[in-house]
Scaffold this active site. Sequence first.
Site, mmCIF file in Angstrom:
data_model
loop_
_atom_site.group_PDB
_atom_site.id
_atom_site.type_symbol
_atom_site.label_atom_id
_atom_site.label_comp_id
_atom_site.label_asym_id
_atom_site.label_seq_id
_atom_site.Cartn_x
_atom_site.Cartn_y
_atom_site.Cartn_z
ATOM 1 N N HIS A 97 0.827 -1.208 0.000
ATOM 2 C CA HIS A 97 0.000 0.000 0.000
ATOM 3 C C HIS A 97 0.864 1.261 0.000
ATOM 4 O O HIS A 97 1.927 1.308 0.623
ATOM 5 C CB HIS A 97 -0.910 0.036 1.242
ATOM 6 C CG HIS A 97 -2.132 -0.814 1.121
ATOM 7 N ND1 HIS A 97 -2.979 -0.758 0.028
ATOM 8 C CD2 HIS A 97 -2.671 -1.740 1.961
ATOM 9 C CE1 HIS A 97 -3.973 -1.610 0.201
ATOM 10 N NE2 HIS A 97 -3.815 -2.224 1.363
ATOM 11 N N CYS A 153 0.181 2.591 -4.694
ATOM 12 C CA CYS A 153 -0.632 3.752 -5.049
ATOM 13 C C CYS A 153 0.098 5.052 -4.697
ATOM 14 O O CYS A 153 0.899 5.096 -3.761
ATOM 15 C CB CYS A 153 -1.971 3.702 -4.307
ATOM 16 S SG CYS A 153 -2.963 2.242 -4.689
#
Length: 294
Positions: A97, A153
């Site tokens: 992440h 991301c």
Amino acid sequence: HSPLHYSNCTGTKKALLIGINYIGQKRELKGCVNDARKIREFLIKHWGYKPEDIVLLMDETTHPRRVPTKKNMLDGMKWLVKGAQPHDSLFFHYSGHGGQVPDKDGDEVDGMDDVIYPVDFQKAGIILDDEMHKIMVKSLPAQCRLTAIYDSCHSGTVLDLPYIYHHDGRLKGSQVTPEWREYKSSPADVISFTGCRDDQTSADTTQGGDAVGAMSWAFRESLSENKDQSYQDLLNSVRGLLKDNYKQTPQLSSSHRIVRSLRYHIPRPSSFQHPCGKADRTLCIQHTTLRFIM
């Protein structure tokens, strides 16, 4: 810019690979541990890295020093750059992440720091781009290569490198503010490929029946098919592999300008086959884009 910026990648090779699926947590991922394992195989098979010189952190292990906690990740980054010399080739890969938080020191044009999430981020906290830059970029000597791949991301400028490139090799406007640009530049040879722009997300997907990150898959796929690519070729190839099925645009950034019309020689091992057919031990780059080597 002097060719002395560039590493010939003939020295020590070391790699730190991190894959985090956040098993049992809210936003669990599927492909990140596979990414790290497959990049490890790729480095050993195609780029001459030795298994004993690769540290793999993943949350599918019970070994306390191999779990991707914040402490282990920061320790791993310090291990990667410790004792670095000119012409060493260091490799960093992160699949997990990513996100953004408000910038507090004024070095980001968009006012946001890019961050990555250790497996224990809820207790230990996140890792800021400023911290990764300080450990893995500022500490490196001239002519030492660090290749960093971020499959996460909001990762476009996650290593805070001042030079970002368009697909045609043109320089984009820097994401580093003018007063920080000199500090964020480096005499080391640092190259970063990221899965998306700062304002985009990166996909967790399936290829060949395996859960993988789209960027990690495309990077391996492109270089497995053709190792002899320029930086621009590689960026375009990776984008081409992703453009039909994914709404993410991989980014290329560096610690120094990638000069397209540079003329210089990089010494190569005697086994190297010169692309121009020459029999000497140099790779001549003349009126063309720099080749990507690791």
